[in-house]
Design a protein around this motif. Structure first.
Motif, PDB file in Angstrom:
ATOM      1  N   ARG A 150     -74.338  -4.603  23.794  1.00  0.00           N
ATOM      2  CA  ARG A 150     -73.527  -3.389  23.685  1.00  0.00           C
ATOM      3  C   ARG A 150     -73.995  -2.554  22.494  1.00  0.00           C
ATOM      4  O   ARG A 150     -74.449  -3.080  21.485  1.00  0.00           O
ATOM      5  N   GLY A 151     -73.935  -1.263  22.661  1.00  0.00           N
ATOM      6  CA  GLY A 151     -74.288  -0.358  21.579  1.00  0.00           C
ATOM      7  C   GLY A 151     -75.775  -0.181  21.345  1.00  0.00           C
ATOM      8  O   GLY A 151     -76.164   0.445  20.371  1.00  0.00           O
ATOM      9  N   LYS A 152     -76.613  -0.736  22.217  1.00  0.00           N
ATOM     10  CA  LYS A 152     -78.063  -0.641  22.039  1.00  0.00           C
ATOM     11  C   LYS A 152     -78.667   0.281  23.079  1.00  0.00           C
ATOM     12  O   LYS A 152     -78.136   0.443  24.164  1.00  0.00           O
ATOM     13  N   LYS A 153     -79.773   0.874  22.715  1.00  0.00           N
ATOM     14  CA  LYS A 153     -80.582   1.619  23.676  1.00  0.00           C
ATOM     15  C   LYS A 153     -81.698   0.673  24.093  1.00  0.00           C
ATOM     16  O   LYS A 153     -82.060  -0.235  23.345  1.00  0.00           O
ATOM     17  N   SER A 154     -82.249   0.875  25.281  1.00  0.00           N
ATOM     18  CA  SER A 154     -83.338  -0.006  25.685  1.00  0.00           C
ATOM     19  C   SER A 154     -84.420   0.771  26.413  1.00  0.00           C
ATOM     20  O   SER A 154     -84.175   1.829  26.975  1.00  0.00           O
ATOM     21  N   VAL A 155     -85.623   0.225  26.356  1.00  0.00           N
ATOM     22  CA  VAL A 155     -86.778   0.843  26.974  1.00  0.00           C
ATOM     23  C   VAL A 155     -87.670  -0.269  27.512  1.00  0.00           C
ATOM     24  O   VAL A 155     -87.698  -1.373  26.970  1.00  0.00           O
ATOM     25  N   VAL A 156     -88.388   0.018  28.596  1.00  0.00           N
ATOM     26  CA  VAL A 156     -89.349  -0.927  29.158  1.00  0.00           C
ATOM     27  C   VAL A 156     -90.728  -0.602  28.608  1.00  0.00           C
ATOM     28  O   VAL A 156     -91.129   0.560  28.586  1.00  0.00           O
ATOM     29  N   LEU A 157     -91.454  -1.616  28.170  1.00  0.00           N
ATOM     30  CA  LEU A 157     -92.797  -1.435  27.637  1.00  0.00           C
ATOM     31  C   LEU A 157     -93.723  -2.435  28.306  1.00  0.00           C
ATOM     32  O   LEU A 157     -93.509  -3.642  28.224  1.00  0.00           O
ATOM     33  N   ASP A 158     -94.740  -1.925  28.999  1.00  0.00           N
ATOM     34  CA  ASP A 158     -95.721  -2.771  29.668  1.00  0.00           C
ATOM     35  C   ASP A 158     -97.039  -2.668  28.911  1.00  0.00           C
ATOM     36  O   ASP A 158     -97.766  -1.688  29.032  1.00  0.00           O
ATOM     37  N   LEU A 159     -97.358  -3.675  28.116  1.00  0.00           N
ATOM     38  CA  LEU A 159     -98.567  -3.650  27.295  1.00  0.00           C
ATOM     39  C   LEU A 159     -99.828  -3.918  28.100  1.00  0.00           C
ATOM     40  O   LEU A 159    -100.934  -3.784  27.579  1.00  0.00           O
ATOM     41  N   LYS A 160     -99.689  -4.294  29.366  1.00  0.00           N
ATOM     42  CA  LYS A 160    -100.852  -4.549  30.209  1.00  0.00           C
ATOM     43  C   LYS A 160    -101.399  -3.270  30.836  1.00  0.00           C
ATOM     44  O   LYS A 160    -102.499  -3.259  31.357  1.00  0.00           O
ATOM     45  N   LYS A 161    -100.644  -2.193  30.801  1.00  0.00           N
ATOM     46  CA  LYS A 161    -101.077  -0.905  31.349  1.00  0.00           C
ATOM     47  C   LYS A 161    -101.807  -0.122  30.265  1.00  0.00           C
ATOM     48  O   LYS A 161    -101.431  -0.150  29.100  1.00  0.00           O
ATOM     49  N   LYS A 162    -102.846   0.603  30.665  1.00  0.00           N
ATOM     50  CA  LYS A 162    -103.590   1.417  29.693  1.00  0.00           C
ATOM     51  C   LYS A 162    -102.857   2.705  29.363  1.00  0.00           C
ATOM     52  O   LYS A 162    -102.968   3.237  28.282  1.00  0.00           O
ATOM     53  N   LYS A 163    -102.074   3.216  30.306  1.00  0.00           N
ATOM     54  CA  LYS A 163    -101.356   4.462  30.119  1.00  0.00           C
ATOM     55  C   LYS A 163     -99.881   4.146  29.857  1.00  0.00           C
ATOM     56  O   LYS A 163     -99.274   3.367  30.571  1.00  0.00           O
TER      57      LYS A 163
ATOM     58  N   VAL B 247     -80.162   0.748  17.415  1.00  0.00           N
ATOM     59  CA  VAL B 247     -80.979  -0.379  17.858  1.00  0.00           C
ATOM     60  C   VAL B 247     -81.624  -0.014  19.187  1.00  0.00           C
ATOM     61  O   VAL B 247     -80.936   0.355  20.134  1.00  0.00           O
ATOM     62  N   ILE B 248     -82.948  -0.102  19.235  1.00  0.00           N
ATOM     63  CA  ILE B 248     -83.685   0.160  20.466  1.00  0.00           C
ATOM     64  C   ILE B 248     -84.295  -1.158  20.915  1.00  0.00           C
ATOM     65  O   ILE B 248     -85.142  -1.730  20.231  1.00  0.00           O
ATOM     66  N   LYS B 249     -83.850  -1.630  22.059  1.00  0.00           N
ATOM     67  CA  LYS B 249     -84.300  -2.908  22.615  1.00  0.00           C
ATOM     68  C   LYS B 249     -85.509  -2.661  23.508  1.00  0.00           C
ATOM     69  O   LYS B 249     -85.457  -1.841  24.405  1.00  0.00           O
ATOM     70  N   VAL B 250     -86.597  -3.375  23.260  1.00  0.00           N
ATOM     71  CA  VAL B 250     -87.810  -3.232  24.058  1.00  0.00           C
ATOM     72  C   VAL B 250     -87.873  -4.393  25.039  1.00  0.00           C
ATOM     73  O   VAL B 250     -87.849  -5.556  24.635  1.00  0.00           O
ATOM     74  N   GLU B 251     -87.912  -4.066  26.331  1.00  0.00           N
ATOM     75  CA  GLU B 251     -87.952  -5.088  27.377  1.00  0.00           C
ATOM     76  C   GLU B 251     -89.280  -5.051  28.107  1.00  0.00           C
ATOM     77  O   GLU B 251     -89.893  -4.004  28.242  1.00  0.00           O
ATOM     78  N   ALA B 252     -89.691  -6.209  28.598  1.00  0.00           N
ATOM     79  CA  ALA B 252     -90.870  -6.305  29.461  1.00  0.00           C
ATOM     80  C   ALA B 252     -90.509  -5.728  30.829  1.00  0.00           C
ATOM     81  O   ALA B 252     -89.322  -5.614  31.160  1.00  0.00           O
ATOM     82  N   PRO B 253     -91.480  -5.372  31.648  1.00  0.00           N
ATOM     83  CA  PRO B 253     -91.193  -4.802  32.970  1.00  0.00           C
ATOM     84  C   PRO B 253     -90.291  -5.664  33.847  1.00  0.00           C
ATOM     85  O   PRO B 253     -89.523  -5.150  34.627  1.00  0.00           O
TER      86      PRO B 253
END
Length: 74
Positions: free
Chosen positions: A53-66, A21-27
């Protein structure tokens, strides 16, 4: 999916059953991160620790172009 209780609980069950499970978080981070008394680290309340618990997470900012890969501290 969702950020409060139902989504985290559903994905917790999937992680417990062996799914990656990969959790996507806002900035700004997860709203549940500060709920409850911090267990070991500031910003890591008991509810957050239990439901993620047991999850991976990443920050995703959709307002950035890069896109910049920024893993969270889970």
């Amino acid at each position: 999916m969702t950020t409060i209780v139902f989504g985290p609980y559903a994905t917790e069950v999937l992680a417990d059953l062996g799914a990656e499970v990969i959790k996507v978080e806002a900035p700004g981070g997860d709203m549940m991160r500060n709920s409850g008394k911090p267990v070991h680290t500031e910003g890591m309340g008991a509810n957050h620790m239990m439901l993620n618990r047991g999850k991976k997470s990443v920050v995703l900012d959709l307002k950035k172009k890069k896109m910049i890969w920024s893993p969270c501290g889970n």
